[in-house]
Write an enzyme that holds these catalytic residues in place. Structure first.
Site, short mmCIF file in Angstrom:
data_model
loop_
_atom_site.label_atom_id
_atom_site.label_comp_id
_atom_site.label_asym_id
_atom_site.label_seq_id
_atom_site.Cartn_x
_atom_site.Cartn_y
_atom_site.Cartn_z
CD GLN A 1 30.83 4.66 53.54
OE1 GLN A 1 31.87 4.34 54.13
NE2 GLN A 1 30.36 3.96 52.56
CB SER B 1 25.94 1.13 58.32
OG SER B 1 26.92 0.66 57.44
CB SER C 1 34.59 5.51 60.48
OG SER C 1 34.33 4.13 60.54
CD GLU D 1 33.79 1.35 52.50
OE1 GLU D 1 32.73 1.71 51.97
OE2 GLU D 1 33.89 1.02 53.69
CD GLU E 1 30.72 -13.91 57.00
OE1 GLU E 1 30.76 -12.65 56.99
OE2 GLU E 1 31.37 -14.60 57.80
C1 LIG Z 1 35.46 -0.63 61.85
C2 LIG Z 1 34.20 -0.39 61.09
C3 LIG Z 1 33.98 0.85 60.51
C4 LIG Z 1 32.80 1.09 59.84
N1 LIG Z 1 32.61 2.32 59.32
C5 LIG Z 1 31.46 2.61 58.68
C6 LIG Z 1 31.21 3.94 58.19
O1 LIG Z 1 32.04 4.83 58.31
N2 LIG Z 1 30.03 4.19 57.60
C7 LIG Z 1 29.08 3.23 57.43
O2 LIG Z 1 28.05 3.53 56.85
N3 LIG Z 1 29.27 1.96 57.90
C8 LIG Z 1 30.42 1.64 58.53
N4 LIG Z 1 30.64 0.37 59.03
C9 LIG Z 1 29.55 -0.60 58.96
C10 LIG Z 1 29.78 -1.76 58.00
O3 LIG Z 1 29.62 -1.36 56.66
C11 LIG Z 1 28.78 -2.86 58.41
O4 LIG Z 1 29.17 -3.30 59.70
C12 LIG Z 1 28.78 -4.01 57.45
O5 LIG Z 1 28.28 -3.65 56.20
C13 LIG Z 1 27.96 -5.20 58.02
O6 LIG Z 1 26.70 -4.78 58.41
P1 LIG Z 1 26.12 -5.12 59.86
O7 LIG Z 1 27.14 -4.73 60.88
O8 LIG Z 1 24.76 -4.53 59.97
O9 LIG Z 1 26.02 -6.71 59.92
P2 LIG Z 1 24.85 -7.61 59.32
O10 LIG Z 1 24.55 -7.16 57.92
O11 LIG Z 1 23.72 -7.63 60.28
O12 LIG Z 1 25.54 -9.01 59.26
C14 LIG Z 1 25.68 -9.86 60.41
C15 LIG Z 1 26.38 -11.13 59.98
O13 LIG Z 1 25.56 -11.83 59.01
C16 LIG Z 1 26.30 -12.07 57.83
N5 LIG Z 1 25.43 -11.90 56.66
C17 LIG Z 1 24.58 -10.87 56.43
N6 LIG Z 1 23.97 -11.04 55.23
C18 LIG Z 1 24.46 -12.18 54.69
C19 LIG Z 1 24.19 -12.88 53.49
N7 LIG Z 1 23.33 -12.43 52.61
N8 LIG Z 1 24.89 -14.04 53.28
C20 LIG Z 1 25.79 -14.50 54.19
N9 LIG Z 1 26.06 -13.88 55.37
C21 LIG Z 1 25.39 -12.74 55.61
C22 LIG Z 1 27.38 -11.00 57.81
O14 LIG Z 1 28.49 -11.40 57.01
C23 LIG Z 1 27.72 -10.88 59.28
O15 LIG Z 1 28.63 -11.87 59.66
C24 LIG Z 1 31.80 0.08 59.71
C25 LIG Z 1 32.04 -1.17 60.29
C26 LIG Z 1 33.21 -1.40 60.98
C27 LIG Z 1 33.40 -2.74 61.58
#
Ligand SMILES: Cc1cc2nc3c(=O)[nH]c(=O)nc-3n(C[C@H](O)[C@H](O)[C@H](O)COP(=O)(O)OP(=O)(O)OC[C@H]3O[C@@H](n4cnc5c(N)ncnc54)[C@H](O)[C@@H]3O)c2cc1C
Length: 392
Positions: free
Chosen positions: A107, A110, A142, A225, A354
């Site tokens: 996928q 991100s 992933s 998902e 969150e």
């Molecule tokens: C094991 C794993 C597998 C993954 N696999 C995939 C994959 O296959 N394909 C893919 O596309 N993505 C994948 N992801 C990515 C995942 O979808 C993102 O990590 C997730 O959506 C959070 O985005 P970010 O890491 O950019 O964190 P951010 O969006 O930068 O968030 C950072 C922190 O701020 C908080 N935050 C952000 N916005 C808000 C808000 N509006 N209100 C309150 N709190 C907020 C979040 O909760 C978090 O604690 C994977 C992630 C993990 C951990």
């Protein structure tokens, strides 16, 4: 409501049993062609099974000790999106190899600046004749290194507001211009990656649905998902459960520490609540209703439940568990130790805890929506420090 599934004499159950007797070691293709990989999918890929039949089939397959082909993203969320919006040609080409596990999927959603605020993605797709040319970077992808295909979101109209100029593509992972770099997580496992796309040319026939209408399909993918990754096992529905930890405690002669006992009892109660919420989703589906707020509650509760469960298992490994691979109460570390190290990821993937709470606050409790100063503003003119809207 009756919480037990129909018993041994149920004809649906007997039909699956007879098939399994005739095919004691089915190949992935035999399982897929019998409709037993995704029984709820329409024919010819599934059996159009209602949720109870689906649960019965799941039980019988588990009882026979058979594993379905592993293709979590393919079967769990790429396939359902193609079923929802793909052309007939796309369905004929992609769905069966998803079910047989012959083609693994990843996928590509991100990006470094687009996680919770997924609609902020900046990977560009520009139409050139009968192709799209894609440039950008994805992250946390992933299984990209093991996949033949990916679902990809890219921006096709930067002059539109951010949710409106996004398109949804099928991307063969061996297309020239794709570079995959591994990211190791703290368990030492290589499960996700950075993916760089440089002048990647995709045929226009790889567009799913209409150009610029990809955001609504992204929501279909994310909805699937969230349901796929929220069962009773500690890591996204898979692996050990509270009942397993109780068995470990019983075999060790029980827990002497009342605080630990209390935590274990709470986890058991939580897992029962989770079971009932899952059944509630099933019951709603039997009545032909779409999953309601319980789907978001289910994802949030099961993620946090998994974290609490694996943390307690680590605490039950004793002080030595801080230094060495050790399972709870002197058991083999196996899955427990790995699971503990993996716990930070559980409440991130598929939309963070969150973000789930924001969804519940806005769509269930009716609280005021989070303000997005870029709402309605062309994506190319957005404020760089925009607050996030929700992933999904
Ligand atoms: C094991 C794993 C597998 C993954 N696999 C995939 C994959 O296959 N394909 C893919 O596309 N993505 C994948 N992801 C990515 C995942 O979808 C993102 O990590 C997730 O959506 C959070 O985005 P970010 O890491 O950019 O964190 P951010 O969006 O930068 O968030 C950072 C922190 O701020 C908080 N935050 C952000 N916005 C808000 C808000 N509006 N209100 C309150 N709190 C907020 C979040 O909760 C978090 O604690 C994977 C992630 C993990 C951990």
């Amino acid at each position: 409501m009756d919480f037990a599934l129909p018993g041994d004499d149920d004809p649906r159950r007997q039909q699956v049993r007879s098939w399994l007797e005739a095919h004691p070691e089915p190949s992935p293709r035999e399982l897929a062609e019998a409709g037993y990989v995704a029984p709820h999918w329409p024919r010819p890929w599934g059996l159009e099974a209602d949720p109870i039949t689906q649960l019965l089939i799941d039980e019988e397959i588990k009882r026979a000790g058979i594993s379905r082909p592993f293709n979590m993203i393919g079967t769990g969320w790429a396939g359902p999106t193609i079923l929802h919006a793909g052309s007939q040609e796309q369905k004929d080409r992609y769905l069966m190899p998803i079910l047989t596990g012959e083609e693994m999927w990843c996928q590509l959603f991100s990006e470094p600046e687009a996680g919770s605020d997924l609609a902020n993605l900046s990977t560009r797709a520009v139409r050139e004749g009968d192709h799209y040319v894609i440039n950008g970077q994805k992250i946390w992808t992933s299984l990209a290194h093991e996949s033949q295909l990916g679902i990809l979101l890219a921006r096709t109209d930067p002059s539109a507001p951010k949710h409106e100029g996004i398109s949804y593509f099928i991307c063969p992972m061996d297309t020239p211009g794709i570079t995959i770099r591994p990211i190791l997580d703290m368990t030492g496992m290589h499960s996700f990656n950075e993916v760089f796309l440089e002048n990647v040319r995709l045929p226009a026939s790889n567009l799913v649905g209409e150009e610029n209408k990809g955001w609504s399909l992204a929501k279909v993918t994310l909805g699937n998902e969230r349901v796929s990754i929220s069962g009773r096992g500690a890591i996204w529905g898979q692996g050990s459960t509270a009942a397993d930890l109780i068995e470990v405690a019983k075999s060790a002669g029980g827990l002497k520490d009342p605080a630990m006992r209390q935590r274990l009892a709470k986890l058991y109660i939580e897992s029962e609540i989770l079971r009932l919420i899952i059944l509630r989703t099933v019951t709603a589906a039997v009545k032909g209703e779409q999953p309601g707020p319980e789907a978001s509650v289910r994802k949030l509760l099961s993620d946090e439940h998994g974290k609490r469960l694996l943390n307690l298992a680590k605490d039950l490994a004793g002080a030595g568990g801080m230094l060495a691979n050790r399972g709870p109460l002197g058991t083999e570390p196996g899955w427990w130790d790995f699971g503990f190290l993996f716990t930070p990821a559980i409440t991130l993937a598929g939309g963070t805890a969150e973000v789930q709470r924001n969804i519940l606050a806005e769509r269930v409790l009716g609280l005021p929506r989070e303000v997005d100063p870029d709402e309605g503003v062309p994506w190319s003119e957005r404020g760089r420090q925009a607050t996030t809207t929700l992933n999904g």
